[in-house]
Design a protein around this motif. Structure first.
Motif, PDB file in Angstrom:
ATOM      1  N   GLU A  61     -17.668  -0.026 -26.374  1.00  0.00           N
ATOM      2  CA  GLU A  61     -19.083  -0.605 -26.682  1.00  0.00           C
ATOM      3  C   GLU A  61     -19.314  -0.991 -27.933  1.00  0.00           C
ATOM      4  N   ARG A  62     -18.956  -0.187 -28.782  1.00  0.00           N
ATOM      5  CA  ARG A  62     -19.278  -0.543 -30.386  1.00  0.00           C
ATOM      6  C   ARG A  62     -18.108  -1.770 -31.037  1.00  0.00           C
ATOM      7  N   TYR A  63     -16.974  -1.792 -30.407  1.00  0.00           N
ATOM      8  CA  TYR A  63     -16.233  -2.907 -31.028  1.00  0.00           C
ATOM      9  C   TYR A  63     -16.524  -4.069 -30.212  1.00  0.00           C
ATOM     10  N   MET A  64     -17.225  -4.148 -29.077  1.00  0.00           N
ATOM     11  CA  MET A  64     -17.644  -5.276 -28.200  1.00  0.00           C
ATOM     12  C   MET A  64     -18.520  -6.175 -29.166  1.00  0.00           C
ATOM     13  N   ASN A  65     -19.360  -5.644 -30.167  1.00  0.00           N
ATOM     14  CA  ASN A  65     -19.982  -6.140 -31.088  1.00  0.00           C
ATOM     15  C   ASN A  65     -19.468  -7.478 -31.357  1.00  0.00           C
ATOM     16  N   GLU A  93     -18.060  13.388 -53.257  1.00  0.00           N
ATOM     17  CA  GLU A  93     -19.262  12.793 -52.834  1.00  0.00           C
ATOM     18  C   GLU A  93     -19.079  11.151 -53.120  1.00  0.00           C
ATOM     19  N   ILE A  94     -19.163  10.290 -52.047  1.00  0.00           N
ATOM     20  CA  ILE A  94     -19.002   8.792 -52.504  1.00  0.00           C
ATOM     21  C   ILE A  94     -20.132   7.943 -51.989  1.00  0.00           C
ATOM     22  N   ILE A  95     -20.274   6.807 -52.313  1.00  0.00           N
ATOM     23  CA  ILE A  95     -21.169   5.723 -51.668  1.00  0.00           C
ATOM     24  C   ILE A  95     -20.233   4.899 -50.952  1.00  0.00           C
ATOM     25  N   LEU A  96     -20.465   4.985 -49.541  1.00  0.00           N
ATOM     26  CA  LEU A  96     -19.789   3.895 -48.658  1.00  0.00           C
ATOM     27  C   LEU A  96     -20.597   2.821 -48.439  1.00  0.00           C
ATOM     28  N   GLU A  97     -19.809   1.614 -48.403  1.00  0.00           N
ATOM     29  CA  GLU A  97     -20.520   0.385 -47.942  1.00  0.00           C
ATOM     30  C   GLU A  97     -19.473  -0.602 -47.157  1.00  0.00           C
ATOM     31  N   GLU A  98     -19.353   0.041 -45.770  1.00  0.00           N
ATOM     32  CA  GLU A  98     -18.496  -0.425 -44.748  1.00  0.00           C
ATOM     33  C   GLU A  98     -19.064  -0.799 -43.818  1.00  0.00           C
ATOM     34  N   GLY A  99     -19.483  -2.056 -43.612  1.00  0.00           N
ATOM     35  CA  GLY A  99     -20.083  -2.505 -42.297  1.00  0.00           C
ATOM     36  C   GLY A  99     -21.256  -2.125 -41.921  1.00  0.00           C
ATOM     37  N   LYS A 100     -21.663  -1.935 -40.841  1.00  0.00           N
ATOM     38  CA  LYS A 100     -22.885  -1.497 -40.101  1.00  0.00           C
ATOM     39  C   LYS A 100     -23.055  -0.088 -40.080  1.00  0.00           C
ATOM     40  N   TYR A 101     -21.888   0.696 -39.955  1.00  0.00           N
ATOM     41  CA  TYR A 101     -21.999   2.328 -39.544  1.00  0.00           C
ATOM     42  C   TYR A 101     -21.331   3.095 -40.726  1.00  0.00           C
ATOM     43  N   HIS A 102     -20.879   2.576 -41.726  1.00  0.00           N
ATOM     44  CA  HIS A 102     -20.580   3.657 -42.983  1.00  0.00           C
ATOM     45  C   HIS A 102     -21.583   3.067 -44.162  1.00  0.00           C
ATOM     46  N   GLU A 112     -10.736  -3.549 -26.933  1.00  0.00           N
ATOM     47  CA  GLU A 112     -11.865  -4.535 -27.890  1.00  0.00           C
ATOM     48  C   GLU A 112     -11.362  -4.421 -29.309  1.00  0.00           C
ATOM     49  N   GLY A 113     -11.007  -3.296 -29.895  1.00  0.00           N
ATOM     50  CA  GLY A 113     -10.645  -3.114 -31.106  1.00  0.00           C
ATOM     51  C   GLY A 113      -9.104  -3.843 -31.496  1.00  0.00           C
ATOM     52  N   LYS A 114      -8.343  -3.871 -30.464  1.00  0.00           N
ATOM     53  CA  LYS A 114      -7.100  -4.640 -30.507  1.00  0.00           C
ATOM     54  C   LYS A 114      -7.617  -6.222 -30.561  1.00  0.00           C
ATOM     55  N   SER A 115      -8.459  -6.568 -29.642  1.00  0.00           N
ATOM     56  CA  SER A 115      -8.875  -8.102 -29.764  1.00  0.00           C
ATOM     57  C   SER A 115      -9.456  -8.483 -31.050  1.00  0.00           C
ATOM     58  N   LYS A 116     -10.180  -7.356 -31.683  1.00  0.00           N
ATOM     59  CA  LYS A 116     -10.780  -7.799 -32.928  1.00  0.00           C
ATOM     60  C   LYS A 116      -9.566  -7.773 -34.102  1.00  0.00           C
ATOM     61  N   THR A 117      -8.690  -7.066 -34.059  1.00  0.00           N
ATOM     62  CA  THR A 117      -7.706  -6.945 -35.060  1.00  0.00           C
ATOM     63  C   THR A 117      -6.894  -7.958 -35.074  1.00  0.00           C
ATOM     64  N   LEU A 118      -6.637  -8.670 -33.782  1.00  0.00           N
ATOM     65  CA  LEU A 118      -5.707  -9.940 -33.499  1.00  0.00           C
ATOM     66  C   LEU A 118      -6.572 -10.997 -34.013  1.00  0.00           C
ATOM     67  N   GLN A 119      -7.995 -11.215 -33.825  1.00  0.00           N
ATOM     68  CA  GLN A 119      -8.700 -11.991 -34.579  1.00  0.00           C
ATOM     69  C   GLN A 119      -8.524 -12.089 -35.871  1.00  0.00           C
ATOM     70  N   LEU A 120      -8.721 -11.082 -36.455  1.00  0.00           N
ATOM     71  CA  LEU A 120      -8.763 -10.865 -37.987  1.00  0.00           C
ATOM     72  C   LEU A 120      -7.287 -11.260 -38.522  1.00  0.00           C
ATOM     73  N   ALA A 121      -6.412 -10.628 -37.879  1.00  0.00           N
ATOM     74  CA  ALA A 121      -5.037 -11.107 -38.584  1.00  0.00           C
ATOM     75  C   ALA A 121      -4.469 -12.450 -38.394  1.00  0.00           C
ATOM     76  N   LYS A 122      -5.143 -13.115 -37.317  1.00  0.00           N
ATOM     77  CA  LYS A 122      -5.062 -14.668 -37.235  1.00  0.00           C
ATOM     78  C   LYS A 122      -5.719 -15.277 -38.217  1.00  0.00           C
ATOM     79  N   GLU A 123      -6.889 -14.836 -38.624  1.00  0.00           N
ATOM     80  CA  GLU A 123      -7.967 -15.328 -39.565  1.00  0.00           C
ATOM     81  C   GLU A 123      -7.276 -15.220 -41.152  1.00  0.00           C
TER      82      GLU A 123
END
Length: 211
Positions: free
Chosen positions: A15-19, A188-197, A73-84
């Protein structure tokens, strides 16, 4: 996948990666990027690689990449990014407990926010050890047990809400006992990774070389 928990966990990631957006962004984790760039390229295994930001970066850096995750869904997004990014990698969908890879065949393993069921995490780390060549490197970053408080204060920082799925330096030292420790710290670090980190987080960082 035998339990209700496993099925629910897989469904959550699907569900999360369907975004439409890349929920952790398209850029690699900074710690992973820093350490991978110090190594001579070879073959790398990327378990729990999600939407592929780290595996695709490794491929861009000249590595032969095998990624895995529970999520189609994760695989689909990965292959999309790899193509990009105009690179290729091998992406296998399945439960890491059931997947098999060639023994002592990888030069590195990247474990970036690879949080597993509490009762399985040490077993999976030791299983992954079998796939790494002697002299091979593990690059690990994930949330520490202290991160639970940060998550309670600000859910945007992300991470499991079950403390037993989080890590300590003691656990990592035990799981990778046949390694020379290059780095092992809680920080302790500051994360800035997309929507969820996003935000102040407590993480365990480990770099080890297999003896």
């Amino acid at each position: 996948m035998n339990t209700t928990w496993d099925k629910e966990y897989k469904a959550m990631w699907e569900e999360r990666y369907m975004n439409h957006d890349f929920v952790y962004g398209k850029e690699p984790n900074l710690f992973f990027k820093e350490w991978l760039q110090k190594l001579e390229s070879g073959s790398i295994l990327m378990p729990a690689d999600g939407e592929g930001r780290n595996g695709v970066f490794a491929a861009q850096s000249g590595w032969e990449v095998t990624s895995s995750d529970l999520s189609e869904e994760g695989k689909s997004k990965t292959l999309q990014l790899a193509k990009e990014k105009q690179v290729e990698l091998n992406y296998i969908v399945g439960d890491l407990e059931e997947l098999q890879f060639p023994m002592v065949s990888f030069d590195a393993i990247g474990l970036i926010y690879a949080h597993f069921a509490a009762e399985k995490k040490s077993m999976l780390h030791k299983k992954l050890n079998n796939y790494l060549k002697p002299g091979g490197i593990v690059i690990f970053e994930a949330f520490s047990k202290a991160h639970l408080l940060f998550n309670e204060q600000d859910p945007k920082v992300g991470g499991p809400k079950n403390i037993d799925m989080l890590f300590s330096t003691t656990e990592i030292a035990a799981d990778f006992e046949n390694y020379d420790i290059v780095l092992l710290e809680e920080k302790e670090i500051i994360l800035e990774e997309g929507k969820y980190h996003n935000g102040i987080s407590s993480v365990i960082r480990f770099v080890g070389r297999k003896k």
